[in-house]
Design an enzyme around this catalytic site. Structure first.
Site, PDB file in Angstrom:
ATOM      1  CD  GLU A 164      -2.708  -1.556   2.512  1.00 40.72           C
ATOM      2  OE1 GLU A 164      -2.611  -0.436   3.376  1.00 40.72           O
ATOM      3  OE2 GLU A 164      -3.428  -2.330   2.403  1.00 40.72           O
TER       4      GLU A 164
ATOM      5  CD  GLU B 239      -4.880  -7.653   1.695  1.00 38.66           C
ATOM      6  OE1 GLU B 239      -5.503  -6.982   2.196  1.00 38.66           O
ATOM      7  OE2 GLU B 239      -3.519  -7.356   1.835  1.00 38.66           O
TER       8      GLU B 239
HETATM    9  O1  G3I Z   1      -6.912  -9.703  18.452  1.00 39.83           O
HETATM   10  C1  G3I Z   1      -7.375  -8.253  19.056  1.00 39.83           C
HETATM   11  C2  G3I Z   1      -8.083  -8.792  20.229  1.00 39.83           C
HETATM   12  O2  G3I Z   1      -7.408  -9.409  21.414  1.00 39.83           O
HETATM   13  C3  G3I Z   1      -8.747  -7.454  20.834  1.00 39.83           C
HETATM   14  O3  G3I Z   1      -9.665  -7.850  21.838  1.00 39.83           O
HETATM   15  C4  G3I Z   1      -9.653  -6.700  19.710  1.00 39.83           C
HETATM   16  C5  G3I Z   1     -10.141  -5.339  20.307  1.00 39.83           C
HETATM   17  O4  G3I Z   1     -10.678  -4.556  19.296  1.00 39.83           O
HETATM   18  O5  G3I Z   1      -8.625  -6.272  18.652  1.00 39.83           O
HETATM   19  C6  G3I Z   1      -8.134  -7.384  17.904  1.00 39.83           C
HETATM   20  O6  G3I Z   1      -7.150  -7.083  17.272  1.00 39.83           O
HETATM   21  C7  G3I Z   1      -7.530  -6.689  15.960  1.00 39.83           C
HETATM   22  C8  G3I Z   1      -6.895  -7.281  14.762  1.00 39.83           C
HETATM   23  O7  G3I Z   1      -7.292  -6.917  13.786  1.00 39.83           O
HETATM   24  C9  G3I Z   1      -7.582  -8.943  14.960  1.00 39.83           C
HETATM   25  O8  G3I Z   1      -8.922  -8.928  14.527  1.00 39.83           O
HETATM   26  C10 G3I Z   1      -7.238  -5.215  15.739  1.00 39.83           C
HETATM   27  O9  G3I Z   1      -7.661  -4.115  16.665  1.00 39.83           O
HETATM   28  C11 G3I Z   1      -7.339  -4.505  14.317  1.00 39.83           C
HETATM   29  O10 G3I Z   1      -6.690  -3.437  14.024  1.00 39.83           O
HETATM   30  C12 G3I Z   1      -6.740  -5.572  13.236  1.00 39.83           C
HETATM   31  O11 G3I Z   1      -6.979  -5.257  12.010  1.00 39.83           O
HETATM   32  C13 G3I Z   1      -6.489  -5.924  10.771  1.00 39.83           C
HETATM   33  C14 G3I Z   1      -6.013  -4.717  10.070  1.00 39.83           C
HETATM   34  O12 G3I Z   1      -5.509  -5.177   8.847  1.00 39.83           O
HETATM   35  C15 G3I Z   1      -4.970  -4.016  10.598  1.00 39.83           C
HETATM   36  O13 G3I Z   1      -4.003  -4.590  10.762  1.00 39.83           O
HETATM   37  C16 G3I Z   1      -7.260  -6.809  10.289  1.00 39.83           C
HETATM   38  O14 G3I Z   1      -7.668  -7.920  11.225  1.00 39.83           O
HETATM   39  C17 G3I Z   1      -6.846  -7.119   8.846  1.00 39.83           C
HETATM   40  O15 G3I Z   1      -8.076  -7.818   8.152  1.00 39.83           O
HETATM   41  C18 G3I Z   1      -6.472  -5.841   7.977  1.00 39.83           C
HETATM   42  O16 G3I Z   1      -5.723  -6.478   6.805  1.00 39.83           O
HETATM   43  C19 G3I Z   1      -5.349  -5.382   6.047  1.00 39.83           C
HETATM   44  C20 G3I Z   1      -4.288  -6.101   5.255  1.00 39.83           C
HETATM   45  O17 G3I Z   1      -3.307  -6.284   6.458  1.00 39.83           O
HETATM   46  C21 G3I Z   1      -3.705  -4.975   4.261  1.00 39.83           C
HETATM   47  N1  G3I Z   1      -4.750  -4.682   3.356  1.00 39.83           N
HETATM   48  C22 G3I Z   1      -5.966  -4.160   3.934  1.00 39.83           C
HETATM   49  C23 G3I Z   1      -6.475  -5.228   4.886  1.00 39.83           C
HETATM   50  C24 G3I Z   1      -7.954  -4.692   5.523  1.00 39.83           C
HETATM   51  O18 G3I Z   1      -7.648  -3.523   6.151  1.00 39.83           O
END
Ligand code: G3I
Length: 422
Positions: A215, A322
């Site tokens: 990105e 994705e």
């Molecule tokens: O695991 C914790 C959990 O323990 C906690 O209780 C909860 C509270 O909100 O958060 C959980 O973590 C979250 C994690 O995903 C797991 O679900 C984070 O807050 C959240 O920020 C995180 O978001 C991820 C995001 O990237 C940011 O890294 C998404 O799962 C993931 O699907 C998303 O993926 C991205 C790709 O890497 C890049 N392209 C876009 C795509 C979508 O945004």
């Protein structure tokens, strides 16, 4: 005793996981659905992002242990490629500075799980403006007066400029947009090199594909090719070339991807073409284009066909990295994927007739993938089912929260023979 417990737990998970298939076969009398990976075996591998609990077992984020067991069974049955949804991101695999600052446990588990189940494994992601700990950028140089801190506010539903904004709470401390004194270009390049050599080196020969830079392209209608990030501000635009060169040195046999979202839109795609042609002119080892394809139910065959046709002129394989298709009303305006915009793009409830629109959109999109199968070498969904999706409210995947195939599943599998159709 421990072994016996482990065995019993595995058996229970297996039975629970196969339950939906057994029910479909024996209770309703209907045939169990075919495995996606078998349906598309002559076209491309079919992969998915997996979360930590899927590869380590137990209960997961928003999933009970039983639900997780069923998710794992779906994963094993339908998919032959896997990528960590989060656990190889810098903030999770390398949260602290120095050789002892790595946390390899969950990433190791994913690689073992993938290879143990006969899946190809991809690595996501080495260099990204987001989810990178502050220490990476910290040093003794005051930020320049024209630095872009703090992050500008994003309009709902748009793809904003660079931010290091944290995810929702609990995803680790210290990941806000870093505003303190900065590392020098040389220091940051050295940290990038150490990180890439360590992570890619650890999985050499096992993780065969890497999202090296994620990105880096700007959004919107402006003239900048690259988004402004701490990487671009501290190192300069050649941070991209350096990342690819480090990764190539760490594993000369790995396929190195440039990965981005929104390539279905003309403006973003134009930036991609400019960036990749420039890297190619400099002999930078970019081996594949990762097109995330976080699209929506308004996406047509024609839009995907046009995107793939144009990207193919770069002469590189295309990996769909994705894939999901947002069915929420708030997500029909674009192809963005910033996690900070997620609330806006999944708001408003589902579009009318959402199941049918999802099936129609998936049919068109997969028809385009099959048409371009000489170039499209991999399809990875961003999650196993709707319940574990980052966009759960947009119900964007082929399986519902009970792991039942939706009508979109049927629509997708019927596209397999469409390439030769008139
Ligand atoms: O695991 C914790 C959990 O323990 C906690 O209780 C909860 C509270 O909100 O958060 C959980 O973590 C979250 C994690 O995903 C797991 O679900 C984070 O807050 C959240 O920020 C995180 O978001 C991820 C995001 O990237 C940011 O890294 C998404 O799962 C993931 O699907 C998303 O993926 C991205 C790709 O890497 C890049 N392209 C876009 C795509 C979508 O945004």
């Amino acid at each position: 005793m421990n072994n016996l417990h482990r065995f019993l737990r595995r058996m229970r998970a297996l039975v629970l996981g196969l339950m939906p298939l057994l029910l479909a076969r024996f209770v309703t009398g209907a045939e169990a659905p075919p495995a996606l990976k078998d349906v598309f075996k002559d076209c491309f591998p079919i992969g998915t992002a997996a979360n930590r609990s899927m590869v380590m077992g137990g209960a997961g984020f928003r999933r009970s242990a039983d639900q997780n067991a069923a998710d794992i069974a779906t994963l094993k049955f339908h998919f032959n490629q896997i990528v960590a949804e989060n656990d190889m991101k810098w903030q999770l695999i390398h949260p602290r500075e120095g050789g002892n600052g790595y946390e390899f446990g969950p990433a190791d588990a994913l690689v073992d799980f993938g290879l143990g189940n006969g899946m190809q494994v991809a690595g996501h992601t080495l260099v990204w403006h987001s989810q990178t700990p502050n220490w990476v950028f910290a040093g003794t140089n005051p930020p320049p007066p024209d630095a872009t801190n703090p992050p500008p506010a994003l309009a709902a539903g748009t793809n904003g400029p660079a931010t290091n904004r944290p995810g929702r709470g609990g995803f680790g401390p210290g990941f806000g947009r870093y505003t303190g004194p900065r590392a020098s270009r040389e220091e940051l390049l050295q940290r990038m090199s150490n990180h890439i050599h360590t992570v890619v080196g650890r999985y050499k020969g096992r993780v065969k594909v890497w999202d090296v830079v994620n990105e880096a392209l700007a959004d919107g209608q402006g003239t900048n090719v690259l988004r402004t990030s701490l990487w671009s501000e501290i190192i300069g635009p050649d941070f991209i070339a350096s990342a690819f060169r480090f990764a190539h040195a760490a594993d000369p046999d790995a396929i190195l991807r440039y990965n981005d979202y929104g390539l279905e839109g003309a403006a973003k795609r134009k930036r991609l073409m400019t960036l990749i042609r420039e890297l190619q002119a400099q002999q930078v080892p970019v081996h594949a284009i990762g097109s995330q394809a976080h699209v929506n139910v308004s996406t047509t065959f024609e839009a995907m066909d046009q995107a793939l046709t144009e990207i193919a002129t770069l002469g590189l394989p295309i990996h769909i990295t994705e894939l999901d298709v947002n069915g929420a009303q708030g997500g029909q305006g674009g192809f963005g994927a910033n996690v900070a915009d997620n609330a806006a793009t999944t708001q408003g409830g589902l579009v009318a007739d959402a199941d049918k629109r999802l099936a129609d959109a998936y049919a068109g999109i997969f028809r385009a993938f099959v048409k371009h199968r000489d170039t499209v070498k991999l399809i990875t969904f961003w999650g196993v089912n709707d319940a574990v999706s980052w966009r759960a409210q947009g119900r964007p995947l082929l399986f519902d929260g009970e792991n039942q195939p939706k009508s979109a599943f049927q629509a997708v599998i019927t596209t397999v023979g469409t390439r030769t159709a008139p």
